[in-house]
Design a protein around this motif. Structure first.
Motif, short mmCIF file in Angstrom:
data_model
loop_
_atom_site.label_atom_id
_atom_site.label_comp_id
_atom_site.label_asym_id
_atom_site.label_seq_id
_atom_site.Cartn_x
_atom_site.Cartn_y
_atom_site.Cartn_z
N SER A 1 17.92 20.89 -68.19
CA SER A 1 18.43 22.04 -67.43
C SER A 1 19.94 21.97 -67.41
CB SER A 1 17.88 22.01 -66.00
OG SER A 1 18.24 20.80 -65.35
N GLU B 1 24.31 21.28 -62.90
CA GLU B 1 24.72 22.06 -61.74
C GLU B 1 26.07 21.59 -61.22
OE1 GLU B 1 23.02 24.64 -59.92
OE2 GLU B 1 21.94 24.78 -61.80
N GLU C 1 17.68 31.34 -67.83
CA GLU C 1 18.67 30.67 -67.00
C GLU C 1 20.08 31.16 -67.32
OE1 GLU C 1 19.55 26.03 -65.65
OE2 GLU C 1 18.74 26.46 -67.65
N ARG D 1 20.55 34.88 -66.22
CA ARG D 1 20.84 34.99 -64.78
C ARG D 1 22.30 34.64 -64.51
NH1 ARG D 1 15.72 32.53 -64.31
NH2 ARG D 1 16.70 30.49 -64.03
#
Length: 404
Positions: free
Chosen positions: A24, A27, A59, A62
């Motif tokens: 992922s 962040e 992802e 967005r």
């Protein structure tokens, strides 16, 4: 001529620490790290943001929707150099930011004023060994600015080479101007090349601490005194990746509850709840400054402070018993506090003395709250009026500030 930010969110921008092959996006303050880079570029003046990706995922889509918008700069994803070449005009300037680099906001401002072509550079010391070396004595600081013509010429001969590193090598060979940065930025963790979520969290923590130190230096007297407390709370908000708009929404609810309690005559409870609302709103603003995220429309913060002023007016009405002279004496400082708050928003005080002499809505609310707790709300309003008179005098006579 437009300033175009060129970013990358390819496989290296993903965290594979959990064993997931896809991984992922790393962040950073409740948003992907590349989102922070995009907001950083937009804050520096970028009119368009182009993000190099291996594939367009939900992802990333967005992320484009979150950063872009009707009034926001254009944000687009591209997968091959042909699309990039079509997206650039020869007269554009390109701001290239390395993948997974965390930069303090002021570094890009220094880069963009250095000329049409410049690169961030740091001395090659042990602390900067993780950064890309550009010659025997310097490493790349993670960003460079070039005319689009150089980028387009490099795309034509790129082949299978990495675009960012190829642009960097050619720029260094051409003798590009260098903007020297202090290695202390790397030692403090504010400038870092992150490889996983853990290193990104450490960099975010370093940026948060430095931002809080800068804010406390510009805060009012009460803000400076409470800086250690607010610093710890903002650090926790940032660490937990909380969207700054959520605390702002909470502060609106608290402000509404405080005003309702005040209208019902529960002044101590009302003032306590209002202090929580004002504090929550300010913490959200500080967290948004660290992560470059939007805490919501500006009217929300103004509405919370307006509710604080309204509660002070309600308190003055209760104390005056409806007598016009006493009501005027209670409402005049409230009116002046509102005027001073608007003046500070339009032109923030610059000097140390003027910063400490500010009388903000939270400070006034705290004074009245303490007055109620001590059983002397009338004395608290008298103190508030005296402070307003003193501060207005300082503002009206600049010579007083110079002497101080």
């Amino acid at each position: 001529m437009a300033l175009v930010a060129l970013l990358s969110a390819r496989d290296g921008a993903r965290d594979h620490a959990d064993g997931d092959r896809a991984g992922s996006l790393i962040e950073f303050g409740g948003q992907p790290l590349v989102g922070y880079q995009a907001r950083l570029a937009v804050a520096a003046g970028a009119e368009r943001v182009l993000i190099h990706v291996d594939e367009v995922t939900p992802e990333l889509s967005r992320l484009v929707d979150q950063i872009g918008g009707p009034r926001a700069p254009e944000v687009a994803l591209f997968q091959d150099m042909t699309i990039l070449a079509r997206s650039l005009a020869p007269e554009d300037r390109v701001l290239l930011i390395a993948e997974n680099i965390v930069l303090p906001p002021d570094t890009l401002a220094s880069l963009l004023v250095a000329g049409p072509a410049a690169v961030l550079a740091l001395p090659a010391v042990p602390a900067t060994s993780d950064l890309e070396r550009i010659d025997g004595g310097a490493v790349w600081g993670g960003a460079l600015c070039l005319p689009a013509t150089r980028v387009l010429a490099t795309i034509d001969m790129l082949g299978e080479w990495d675009l960012a590193l190829t642009l960097l090598r050619r720029a260094v060979q051409d003798g590009i101007a260098r903007v020297a940065l202090s290695p202390e930025m790397v030692m403090e963790g504010r400038l870092a090349l992150v490889h996983d979520q853990e290193s990104a969290d450490l960099a975010l923590q370093a940026l948060s601490d430095r931002s809080q130190a800068d804010l406390s230096g510009r805060a009012s007297g009460l803000g400076s005194l409470l800086a250690p407390v607010s610093r710890a709370m903002v650090r926790e908000l940032v660490r937990r990746q909380i969207d700054p708009s959520l605390p702002v929404a909470l502060s609106l609810l608290l402000a509404s509850a405080g005003l309702a309690l005040g209208l019902s005559g529960w002044m101590i409870s009302a003032l306590g709840v209002m202090l929580l609302a004002l504090g929550t709103c300010d913490l959200a603003r500080q967290a948004a400054l660290v992560t470059l995220r939007v805490a919501g429309p500006p009217w929300r913060e103004r509405l919370v402070h307006g509710a604080g002023l309204a509660l002070l007016a309600v308190s003055g009405l209760h104390l005056s018993g409806g007598q016009p002279l006493m009501l005027a004496g209670a409402w005049l400082p409230v009116f002046l506090i509102g005027v001073l708050a608007l003046a500070d928003e339009r032109a923030p005080p610059a000097g140390l003395w003027t910063r400490w002499a500010r009388l903000t809505v939270p400070t006034a609310t705290l004074i009245i709250f303490l007055g109620y707790l001590l059983g002397r709300p009338d004395g608290a309003f008298a103190l508030l009026a005296a402070l307003c008179a003193l501060i207005v005098t300082i503002r009206l006579f600049p010579g007083v500030q110079k002497v101080a």
